[in-house]
Enzyme design. Structure first.
Site, PDB file in Angstrom:
ATOM      1  CG  PHE A   7      27.293  17.167  -2.076  1.00  0.00           C
ATOM      2  CD1 PHE A   7      27.153  17.265  -3.452  1.00  0.00           C
ATOM      3  CD2 PHE A   7      28.555  17.359  -1.524  1.00  0.00           C
ATOM      4  CE1 PHE A   7      28.247  17.555  -4.264  1.00  0.00           C
ATOM      5  CE2 PHE A   7      29.651  17.647  -2.326  1.00  0.00           C
ATOM      6  CZ  PHE A   7      29.491  17.741  -3.702  1.00  0.00           C
ATOM      7  CG  ASP A   8      19.654  15.595  -1.243  1.00  0.00           C
ATOM      8  OD1 ASP A   8      19.193  15.323  -0.121  1.00  0.00           O
ATOM      9  OD2 ASP A   8      19.302  15.019  -2.295  1.00  0.00           O
TER      10      ASP A   8
END
Length: 216
Positions: A7-8
């Protein structure tokens, strides 16, 4: 089969954009006597917070400016950044399904640690790659490639999820499946300029995808 999801952070796992704006506005007002708009600050995004200050601040006292940024980031965090129960439930769901999870973010380690601790999200991720850990920020794929190596997961078994064109481009260049998310406020463009493999408008959309695409 999806074995890992990377994930960002900003705009993907936490709605931190408001606090970034406030902290940067305080810094540029204090050191350059400039009143910057949110759009002017957003245009600087790419490097970590320390990189943004070093590259854009006119005042030579950049180290003190960086310290002020972190001071304001911490000071306003509780007020401006709230835990998100849907995101927390999603992380618990992925861990329950034995999907490895990691973070690749342009944030500096120091601000990320502040946010993870404040949101009770520390110690949840197998690996974390910050803007301090790479030479080339997104959209360069360096961070995603490093994450895959540390997770010991192949490209075909991984997905990178983010909210910006830079995230999607980094994932595509790393040859992993990409998903653009529009599940938090303040961030999302009406459409992605760089087309992801999937778009999830809610956390439920990700769960539905995993239930149909992955045999647990």
């Amino acid at each position: 089969m999806i074995k890992a999801i990377i994930f960002d952070f900003d705009g993907t796992l936490a709605n931190t954009l408001p606090i970034c704006f406030v902290a940067f506005q305080d810094v540029f007002k204090e050191f350059d006597n400039k009143d910057l708009s949110s759009d002017e600050i957003r245009a600087m995004f790419g490097p970590s917070e320390t990189g943004i200050i070093r590259e854009n601040l006119e005042n030579s006292n950049k180290e003190n400016a960086i310290e002020l940024y972190y001071e304001k980031y911490l000071e306003h965090h509780e007020q401006l950044v709230k835990p998100n129960s849907e995101i927390n439930e999603m992380i618990a769901y992925l861990k329950e399904k034995d999907i490895k999870i990691g973070i690749v973010t342009g944030k500096a380690r120091r601000s990320l640690d502040i946010s993870l601790k404040a949101l009770h999200m520390d110690n949840l991720f197998e690996i974390i790659i910050t803007g301090d850990d790479v030479i080339h920020p997104k959209p360069h794929p360096e961070g995603v490639v490093k994450a895959l190596s540390l997770l010991e997961v192949g490209k075909n078994d991984s997905m990178f999820i983010g909210d910006s064109d830079a995230d999607i481009e980094a994932g595509l260049k790393a040859n992993v499946m990409t998903a653009g998310v529009q599940w938090l406020p303040d961030y999302q463009p009406s459409e992605f300029s760089v087309k992801p493999n999937y778009i999830f408008e809610s956390v439920t959309d990700l769960k539905k995808y995993l239930e149909t695409a992955v045999q647990f």
